[in-house]
Design a protein around this motif. Structure first.
Motif, PDB file in Angstrom:
ATOM      1  N   SER A   1       0.839  -1.197   0.000  1.00 15.24           N
ATOM      2  CA  SER A   1       0.000   0.000   0.000  1.00 15.24           C
ATOM      3  C   SER A   1       0.870   1.242   0.000  1.00 15.24           C
ATOM      4  CB  SER A   1      -0.877   0.024   1.257  1.00 15.24           C
ATOM      5  OG  SER A   1      -0.053   0.113   2.413  1.00 15.24           O
ATOM      6  N   TYR A   2       0.237   2.382  -0.263  1.00 16.39           N
ATOM      7  CA  TYR A   2       0.981   3.639  -0.187  1.00 16.39           C
ATOM      8  C   TYR A   2       1.537   3.839   1.218  1.00 16.39           C
ATOM      9  CZ  TYR A   2       2.390   8.433  -0.604  1.00 16.39           C
ATOM     10  OH  TYR A   2       3.160   9.570  -0.606  1.00 16.39           O
ATOM     11  N   ALA A   3       0.786   3.435   2.230  1.00 17.46           N
ATOM     12  CA  ALA A   3       1.256   3.594   3.608  1.00 17.46           C
ATOM     13  C   ALA A   3       2.572   2.844   3.825  1.00 17.46           C
ATOM     14  CB  ALA A   3       0.190   3.079   4.579  1.00 17.46           C
ATOM     15  N   LYS A   4       2.673   1.630   3.286  1.00 15.48           N
ATOM     16  CA  LYS A   4       3.898   0.844   3.465  1.00 15.48           C
ATOM     17  C   LYS A   4       5.035   1.401   2.608  1.00 15.48           C
ATOM     18  CE  LYS A   4       2.895  -3.686   4.574  1.00 15.48           C
ATOM     19  NZ  LYS A   4       2.372  -5.049   4.366  1.00 15.48           N
ATOM     20  N   LEU A   5       4.701   1.847   1.404  1.00 14.24           N
ATOM     21  CA  LEU A   5       5.709   2.472   0.546  1.00 14.24           C
ATOM     22  C   LEU A   5       6.298   3.703   1.232  1.00 14.24           C
ATOM     23  CD1 LEU A   5       7.073   2.785  -2.260  1.00 14.24           C
ATOM     24  CD2 LEU A   5       5.021   4.009  -3.008  1.00 14.24           C
ATOM     25  N   CYS A   6       5.427   4.469   1.871  1.00 15.64           N
ATOM     26  CA  CYS A   6       5.841   5.685   2.578  1.00 15.64           C
ATOM     27  C   CYS A   6       6.794   5.338   3.722  1.00 15.64           C
ATOM     28  CB  CYS A   6       4.577   6.360   3.110  1.00 15.64           C
ATOM     29  SG  CYS A   6       4.784   8.061   3.565  1.00 15.64           S
ATOM     30  N   GLN A   7       6.428   4.332   4.481  1.00 12.97           N
ATOM     31  CA  GLN A   7       7.277   3.951   5.616  1.00 12.97           C
ATOM     32  C   GLN A   7       8.615   3.390   5.110  1.00 12.97           C
ATOM     33  OE1 GLN A   7       6.209   5.130   8.222  1.00 12.97           O
ATOM     34  NE2 GLN A   7       6.651   3.919  10.056  1.00 12.97           N
ATOM     35  N   ALA A   8       8.582   2.626   4.047  1.00 13.35           N
ATOM     36  CA  ALA A   8       9.834   2.097   3.476  1.00 13.35           C
ATOM     37  C   ALA A   8      10.759   3.235   3.071  1.00 13.35           C
ATOM     38  CB  ALA A   8       9.518   1.205   2.266  1.00 13.35           C
ATOM     39  N   LEU A   9      10.206   4.243   2.395  1.00 10.42           N
ATOM     40  CA  LEU A   9      11.027   5.385   1.985  1.00 10.42           C
ATOM     41  C   LEU A   9      11.604   6.097   3.201  1.00 10.42           C
ATOM     42  CD1 LEU A   9      12.148   7.461  -0.012  1.00 10.42           C
ATOM     43  CD2 LEU A   9       9.929   8.634   0.088  1.00 10.42           C
ATOM     44  N   ARG A  10      10.812   6.235   4.238  1.00 11.96           N
ATOM     45  CA  ARG A  10      11.306   6.957   5.422  1.00 11.96           C
ATOM     46  C   ARG A  10      12.468   6.216   6.080  1.00 11.96           C
ATOM     47  NH1 ARG A  10       7.381   7.722   9.415  1.00 11.96           N
ATOM     48  NH2 ARG A  10       8.690   9.406  10.201  1.00 11.96           N
ATOM     49  N   TYR A  11      12.396   4.892   6.136  1.00 13.74           N
ATOM     50  CA  TYR A  11      13.533   4.133   6.684  1.00 13.74           C
ATOM     51  C   TYR A  11      14.772   4.311   5.791  1.00 13.74           C
ATOM     52  CZ  TYR A  11      10.906   1.694  10.334  1.00 13.74           C
ATOM     53  OH  TYR A  11      10.181   1.397  11.464  1.00 13.74           O
ATOM     54  N   LEU A  12      14.552   4.300   4.471  1.00 14.88           N
ATOM     55  CA  LEU A  12      15.691   4.410   3.554  1.00 14.88           C
ATOM     56  C   LEU A  12      16.295   5.813   3.593  1.00 14.88           C
ATOM     57  CD1 LEU A  12      14.124   2.308   0.684  1.00 14.88           C
ATOM     58  CD2 LEU A  12      16.195   1.701   1.962  1.00 14.88           C
ATOM     59  N   LEU A  13      15.459   6.835   3.753  1.00 17.93           N
ATOM     60  CA  LEU A  13      15.982   8.196   3.865  1.00 17.93           C
ATOM     61  C   LEU A  13      16.697   8.392   5.204  1.00 17.93           C
ATOM     62  CD1 LEU A  13      13.049  10.354   2.392  1.00 17.93           C
ATOM     63  CD2 LEU A  13      15.272   9.855   1.336  1.00 17.93           C
ATOM     64  N   ARG A  14      16.157   7.810   6.256  1.00 19.92           N
ATOM     65  CA  ARG A  14      16.792   7.961   7.566  1.00 19.92           C
ATOM     66  C   ARG A  14      18.152   7.291   7.581  1.00 19.92           C
ATOM     67  NH1 ARG A  14      14.756   4.715  12.795  1.00 19.92           N
ATOM     68  NH2 ARG A  14      15.753   3.066  11.580  1.00 19.92           N
ATOM     69  N   GLY A  15      18.212   6.091   7.042  1.00 22.46           N
ATOM     70  CA  GLY A  15      19.452   5.315   7.123  1.00 22.46           C
ATOM     71  C   GLY A  15      20.462   5.634   6.032  1.00 22.46           C
ATOM     72  N   GLY A  16      19.997   6.204   4.923  1.00 24.83           N
ATOM     73  CA  GLY A  16      20.925   6.441   3.809  1.00 24.83           C
ATOM     74  C   GLY A  16      21.562   5.129   3.385  1.00 24.83           C
ATOM     75  N   PRO A  17      22.828   5.173   3.004  1.00 25.67           N
ATOM     76  CA  PRO A  17      23.463   3.935   2.524  1.00 25.67           C
ATOM     77  C   PRO A  17      23.597   2.874   3.612  1.00 25.67           C
ATOM     78  CG  PRO A  17      24.995   5.810   2.478  1.00 25.67           C
ATOM     79  CD  PRO A  17      23.670   6.350   2.892  1.00 25.67           C
ATOM     80  N   ASP A  18      23.402   3.247   4.863  1.00 23.04           N
ATOM     81  CA  ASP A  18      23.477   2.251   5.936  1.00 23.04           C
ATOM     82  C   ASP A  18      22.191   1.444   6.069  1.00 23.04           C
ATOM     83  OD1 ASP A  18      26.041   2.911   6.587  1.00 23.04           O
ATOM     84  OD2 ASP A  18      25.457   4.399   8.078  1.00 23.04           O
ATOM     85  N   CYS A  19      21.171   1.816   5.338  1.00 19.96           N
ATOM     86  CA  CYS A  19      19.940   1.018   5.336  1.00 19.96           C
ATOM     87  C   CYS A  19      19.894   0.233   4.033  1.00 19.96           C
ATOM     88  CB  CYS A  19      18.707   1.918   5.476  1.00 19.96           C
ATOM     89  SG  CYS A  19      17.167   0.978   5.637  1.00 19.96           S
ATOM     90  N   LEU A  20      19.950  -1.082   4.128  1.00 21.66           N
ATOM     91  CA  LEU A  20      19.941  -1.930   2.931  1.00 21.66           C
ATOM     92  C   LEU A  20      18.570  -1.902   2.260  1.00 21.66           C
ATOM     93  CD1 LEU A  20      21.716  -5.064   4.459  1.00 21.66           C
ATOM     94  CD2 LEU A  20      22.767  -3.190   3.177  1.00 21.66           C
ATOM     95  N   LEU A  21      18.577  -2.051   0.945  1.00 21.35           N
ATOM     96  CA  LEU A  21      17.332  -2.241   0.189  1.00 21.35           C
ATOM     97  C   LEU A  21      17.460  -3.553  -0.572  1.00 21.35           C
ATOM     98  CD1 LEU A  21      14.600  -1.481  -0.961  1.00 21.35           C
ATOM     99  CD2 LEU A  21      15.743   0.039  -2.590  1.00 21.35           C
TER     100      LEU A  21
END
Lengths: 311, 311
Positions: free
Chosen positions: B194-214
């Motif tokens: 859902s958009y809600a999950k996509l939003c949360q995924a982006l926020r984790y990736l923005l917070r962690g930068g390259p230290d957050c794996l995708l």
């Protein structure tokens, strides 16, 4: 892809210096049409003096959230008083033209009418009204505003709002009813975007093949918010549908030219714009998909416009 | 992109003829490593005789839905009786290894153990256990099976199941709590995407930068169903997250080599495989992302294997 920034759109390196050129006394962006540079006071006045219509980006350029960018309302007031026609362009598909005119009023900008606002919801509705046979409907991944703009131009639609999968198993999902009138899938910003809606969009596109249009309001991949954070933009949803369908969507929003061709206010409509052509419209925009710098476009040339405050 | 089909993967033209080559008495796919051709009886026996391990794709190759492909169970039974080690490889991240062994049993295939099943859920869990620091968690867009495989290897996680946006406005969405332990976003098949999950995924990736794996389980863009229809595959969800984050995900599923390197059954692990290298493992697969033809891979060469029935 054809809808990516190309000739005449600003890249993110808005501040990069290029070769300074002069034409008609106006300092121009140098180094090719993808660069822009700041117009200082005299040059800005010369550029503005030659224009009778100014097209403004909105979110992040005229306002940020519910606060007008400092000085923007006063600057536009002076331009309106000088006889300029002010128009407003936005990729935001979550607001109707009426909602934008109301926001302009609320934040102290010069009075505007809905016909001066070119939102991607309105442009998508206009496009579908032209492209669809009479009575054909659109399956919409989008907001109530997008639905309202479709209604306003007489395009039947279904889809806005939450949707649930019609059963526990993939075989159930593939047997949900399809509306026989649907001949287009339209993707805008949709806070209710879900796997269920993605599934239904794919099924319409598979059923219709090339006879089912795939249209996106824009490709903005993020919507920046206050405090340096961001939320996913419509481009993510468009890309999900494109990946499922293995087709490229037609994009009506910036930087696509469809919208500009609708304005009928003197912008050249051919894909290749001659450097020596003249234009009576100038567009202060944020650089593509970022809010780094307010830019002014003229004849496929990009300027940074110092009459709008930096932020 | 690095995770696209490249050397050693079959293209969709599974039946296209290439130059017939011979090496060690084995009829080989000709015309480069992206082509495959049918192995007739003698050549198939020669190829199979040289192998001690056979890796099988599952959905669409050994079975379709709840029905075994005609003759497949008997063929695998003969191979097992001949002393071949049978392993099972799937991009489906919605089933655990235990669920696959149970399905093999239910459909009459030779007995298998979970350690013989290499699902993308299990491979993703193995990858994250290696890549994440101890105690770091994964935000998961995926199924309960994906969560179960993470639990089995001791990777904390959150995310599976439905999610709602935490308020009516974008400013609310950007202020939902983030788990401080999250250092990875894992995208698998998720019917609750859902958009809600996509939003949360982006926020984790923005917070962690390259230290957050995708990490993504696979890029399959569709899941074909009976009757020629299809539903969107995990690749659509991966692409949505990649577009938001403007980063490329690491993909653990086919055709990525990570999974094969885990097998430790004689497959070469270097990215470039020499044509004269030897292998003791052969992989009957469907051609990439389609169910057109069962294929047999060996040392980056693709074969169509006639001991499995056509369908």
């Amino acid at each position: 892809m054809g809808t990516r920034p190309g000739r005449g759109t600003a890249n993110r390196g808005g501040g990069r210096a290029g070769t300074r050129l002069r034409r008609g006394g106006v300092a121009m962006a140098g180094g090719g049409p993808r660069r822009c540079r700041r117009l200082e006071a005299d040059a800005a006045r010369a550029v503005l003096g030659a224009a009778d219509t100014l097209l403004f980006d909105c979110d992040g350029v005229l306002w940020r959230g519910e606060a007008a960018v400092g000085g923007a309302a006063a600057a536009l007031g002076r331009l309106a008083a000088a006889g300029k026609r002010l128009c407003y362009v936005t990729n935001n598909s979550s607001r109707t033209r009426a909602a934008y005119t109301e926001k302009l009023r609320r934040l102290g900008f010069p009075p505007a009418e809905p016909r001066h606002v070119f939102g991607s919801a309105y442009c998508a509705a206009r496009y579908l009204r032209q492209a669809l046979p009479l009575g054909a409907a659109a399956y919409v991944l989008g907001s109530p505003a997008l639905a309202a703009e479709l209604e306003a131009v007489g395009v039947p639609h279904l889809g806005p709002g939450p949707a649930a999968l019609p059963g526990p198993a993939p075989a159930d999902w593939a047997q949900a009813p399809l509306d026989p009138a649907v001949r287009a899938v339209l993707v805008g910003f949709d806070e209710h975007f879900s796997y269920a809606k993605l599934c239904q969009a794919l099924r319409y596109l598979l059923r219709g093949g090339p006879d089912c249009l795939l249209v996106g309001t824009n490709r903005d991949h993020r919507l920046p918010l206050e405090g340096g954070t961001a939320i996913p933009g419509t481009g993510c949803l468009v890309k999900a549908v494109e990946t499922a369908a293995q087709r490229e969507a037609f994009i009506v929003g910036k930087p696509n030219r469809f919208r500009y061709q609708q304005f009928n206010i003197g912008l050249p409509s051919s894909p290749t714009v001659q450097r020596n052509s003249s234009s009576s419209a100038l567009m202060p925009f944020s650089s593509t998909q970022t809010l780094e710098t307010p830019c002014l476009y003229s004849n496929n040339r990009a300027y940074c416009l110092s009459v709008l405050p930096e932020y």
